[in-house]
Design a protein around this motif. Structure first.
Motif, PDB file in Angstrom:
ATOM      1  N   ASP A 127       0.835  -1.212   0.000  1.00  0.00           N
ATOM      2  CA  ASP A 127       0.000   0.000   0.000  1.00  0.00           C
ATOM      3  C   ASP A 127       0.864   1.255   0.000  1.00  0.00           C
ATOM      4  O   ASP A 127       0.585   2.220  -0.729  1.00  0.00           O
ATOM      5  N   ALA A 128       1.916   1.256   0.801  1.00  0.00           N
ATOM      6  CA  ALA A 128       2.791   2.423   0.883  1.00  0.00           C
ATOM      7  C   ALA A 128       3.540   2.642  -0.430  1.00  0.00           C
ATOM      8  O   ALA A 128       3.721   3.779  -0.878  1.00  0.00           O
ATOM      9  N   VAL A 129       3.949   1.547  -1.055  1.00  0.00           N
ATOM     10  CA  VAL A 129       4.656   1.654  -2.332  1.00  0.00           C
ATOM     11  C   VAL A 129       3.757   2.291  -3.390  1.00  0.00           C
ATOM     12  O   VAL A 129       4.166   3.195  -4.123  1.00  0.00           O
ATOM     13  N   GLN A 130       2.508   1.855  -3.438  1.00  0.00           N
ATOM     14  CA  GLN A 130       1.617   2.374  -4.465  1.00  0.00           C
ATOM     15  C   GLN A 130       1.107   3.780  -4.152  1.00  0.00           C
ATOM     16  O   GLN A 130       0.680   4.495  -5.061  1.00  0.00           O
ATOM     17  N   ASN A 149      -2.607  -3.378 -10.461  1.00  0.00           N
ATOM     18  CA  ASN A 149      -3.798  -3.393  -9.621  1.00  0.00           C
ATOM     19  C   ASN A 149      -3.425  -3.734  -8.179  1.00  0.00           C
ATOM     20  O   ASN A 149      -2.743  -4.743  -7.934  1.00  0.00           O
ATOM     21  N   PRO A 150      -3.837  -2.918  -7.202  1.00  0.00           N
ATOM     22  CA  PRO A 150      -3.426  -3.138  -5.807  1.00  0.00           C
ATOM     23  C   PRO A 150      -3.804  -4.507  -5.269  1.00  0.00           C
ATOM     24  O   PRO A 150      -2.998  -5.149  -4.583  1.00  0.00           O
ATOM     25  N   ARG A 161      -2.044  -9.742  -3.513  1.00  0.00           N
ATOM     26  CA  ARG A 161      -2.317 -11.182  -3.523  1.00  0.00           C
ATOM     27  C   ARG A 161      -1.079 -11.977  -3.951  1.00  0.00           C
ATOM     28  O   ARG A 161      -0.702 -12.964  -3.303  1.00  0.00           O
ATOM     29  N   ILE A 162      -0.429 -11.555  -5.043  1.00  0.00           N
ATOM     30  CA  ILE A 162       0.712 -12.333  -5.530  1.00  0.00           C
ATOM     31  C   ILE A 162       1.933 -12.154  -4.623  1.00  0.00           C
ATOM     32  O   ILE A 162       2.762 -13.058  -4.489  1.00  0.00           O
ATOM     33  N   ASP A 171      -5.987 -11.601 -14.693  1.00  0.00           N
ATOM     34  CA  ASP A 171      -4.809 -11.008 -14.054  1.00  0.00           C
ATOM     35  C   ASP A 171      -3.599 -11.051 -14.975  1.00  0.00           C
ATOM     36  O   ASP A 171      -2.789 -10.111 -14.993  1.00  0.00           O
ATOM     37  N   LEU A 172      -3.436 -12.122 -15.732  1.00  0.00           N
ATOM     38  CA  LEU A 172      -2.318 -12.208 -16.666  1.00  0.00           C
ATOM     39  C   LEU A 172      -2.419 -11.117 -17.732  1.00  0.00           C
ATOM     40  O   LEU A 172      -1.415 -10.473 -18.078  1.00  0.00           O
TER      41      LEU A 172
END
Length: 467
Positions: free
Chosen positions: A124-127, A275-276, A281-282, A418-419
């Motif tokens: 979250d902070a990165v984005q 996408n956040p 998730r990944i 997602d891909l």
């Protein structure tokens, strides 16, 4: 292997004897591969790190790809002798020996180990970070600087520290219009005496999967094979098993007549644009690559008792062959979902995180080869860039088994949605660089991904990797 040579199997149906003979030929070729030397120096300590990208695995098992070709010829009834198969495992090199008066051959140390760091990144902070990113890539032109050919090396030597600082800050630096770097020897002079970088072995050294432009100068080819001209090289960081070169210098000795652009991608920009929910998730689940697969469809036509007899033997020999070649964890899995329902023995690497911290700046960076490794995205690119035909029928050796895929760390599938999202963000941010003779792209391999466009004609690009 003929009926006469197997009299004790006369009770077995002919097609079953043929299947058994084919499997024996396949296993014999694998045994040859096991006898070949492994990566690095003899007697070195083997790392058992479970972190792996997987590109090396598909390359390492490339030496056993001839076994698949042997099996195909067997099914057509044309197997003649195993010595032909053994010859296919010979290492190839386009070595240019040093001539009297030239610098001695460069010494290449093994690439350093991948620095994964702690898994403590706040996605979250990165984005949410709105700090402006530096220009990408940064360009330095000898012509714009008014440098003569005689002044180029002096400029690089005097500005070495500034150029390397710019590389770390921007992630990629393009050196244009330099005459010095139009030959392998001049290219070496630039990075060895100018930037004073320390070269390392090609990450695929264990199988000599990449031919050399000049072995004595530590210069390797960069996917110029005519048989792969319609293959779009997806965006990736160069990382092989437990080892990752920190930097790379890609040089153009001859541009293709059409296409063949060198691609670079800012890993920090990827983190901001993905996408956040997908990114979190990944990052939480990690990711895992299928790095090679061996077609085993011939077993599906055999009775269950013969499948049960051959499968564990084939799997054990393949696992042994890979273990002898690489210093990181892999496992082979029987699979029928990735090759139009045909049975394959798929080699998978261990899970690793898609985001890590840069080992020198501590900045979070995208370090995931989803774009290059996903089977679905590869097929989509083939339709877009190659009309559905990448020319794989013309390839040999490791290219025949270089069929990768990517999953979450637990082995579950990443959705097609997602891909496609990853591909969209990747291509939105990828920079297509048209290089002329002598142009060089310096790459921070942790910050920047690279790739290559399809091309027509003859293309001569090369690369040297650095510690």
């Amino acid at each position: 292997l003929t009926h006469a040579e197997l009299p004790h199997l006369s009770w077995m149906a002919p097609k079953h004897r043929r299947a058994l003979a084919g499997a024996v030929a396949w296993l014999f070729a694998l045994a040859i591969a096991v006898s070949l030397p492994r990566y690095g120096q003899p007697g070195r300590q083997v790392s058992m790190s479970l972190r792996t990208q997987g590109a090396a695995t598909r390359a390492s098992v490339g030496r056993v790809a001839s076994a698949t070709a042997l099996l195909a010829r067997h099914r057509k009834g044309t197997i003649t002798r195993m010595t032909h198969a053994k010859n296919k495992f010979a290492l190839r090199s386009t070595m240019n020996p040093s001539m009297p008066g030239n610098p001695p051959p460069v010494e290449l140390a093994p690439c350093p180990y991948t620095q994964w760091g702690a898994k403590d990144i706040d996605i979250d902070a990165v984005q949410a970070d709105a700090t402006s990113l530096p220009d990408f890539p940064l360009e330095i032109s000898a012509k714009a600087l008014g440098l003569s050919a005689a002044e180029e090396k002096k400029y690089i030597m005097e500005n070495k520290q500034s150029i390397l600082e710019k590389l770390q800050k921007h992630g990629a630096v393009v050196l244009r219009d330099f005459d010095l770097t139009k030959s392998p020897a001049g290219f070496r002079d630039m990075w060895e005496n100018g930037l004073q970088l320390s070269p390392c072995q090609d990450p695929l050294q264990s199988v000599a999967a990449r031919q050399t432009v000049s072995k004595s100068d530590g210069v390797f080819e960069a996917v110029n094979k005519p048989s792969l001209n319609r293959y779009f090289v997806g965006m990736h960081n160069e990382m092989v098993g437990t080892r990752t070169p920190k930097k790379a210098a890609f040089v153009c000795f001859k541009p293709a007549e059409e296409g063949g652009e060198f691609l670079v991608l800012n890993g920090q920009q990827m983190l901001r644009d993905l996408n956040p929910e997908f990114l979190k998730r990944i990052y939480t689940k990690d990711m895992r690559y299928a790095v090679a697969q061996f077609p085993m469809g011939f077993l599906q036509d055999q009775p269950e008792f013969l499948q049960n007899l051959l499968k564990p033997v084939i799997k054990s020999v393949l696992d042994l062959a890979i273990k002898q070649k690489v210093d990181f964890y892999t496992e082979s899995v029987w699979d029928t979902t990735t090759n139009n329902g045909d049975l394959v023995l798929q080699v998978r690497a261990a899970p690793n995180p898609p985001v890590l911290r840069h080992p020198e700046t501590n900045e979070p960076v995208w370090f995931a080869n989803i774009h290059s490794h996903s089977a679905k995205l590869r097929d989509m690119r083939a339709q877009i860039y190659s009309g559905g035909d990448e020319g794989r029928d013309k390839t040999t050796g490791s290219s025949k088994i270089n069929l990768t895929d990517v999953f979450y760390g637990d082995g579950t599938a990443i959705s097609e949605e997602d891909l496609k999202h990853v591909a969209e963000v990747t291509m939105k941010n990828a920079q297509f660089l048209k290089l002329n003779q002598g142009d060089v792209v310096l790459v921070d391999n942790y910050k920047t991904q690279h790739g290559r466009n399809v091309f027509e004609g003859t293309r001569k690009n090369a690369v040297t990797w650095f510690e």
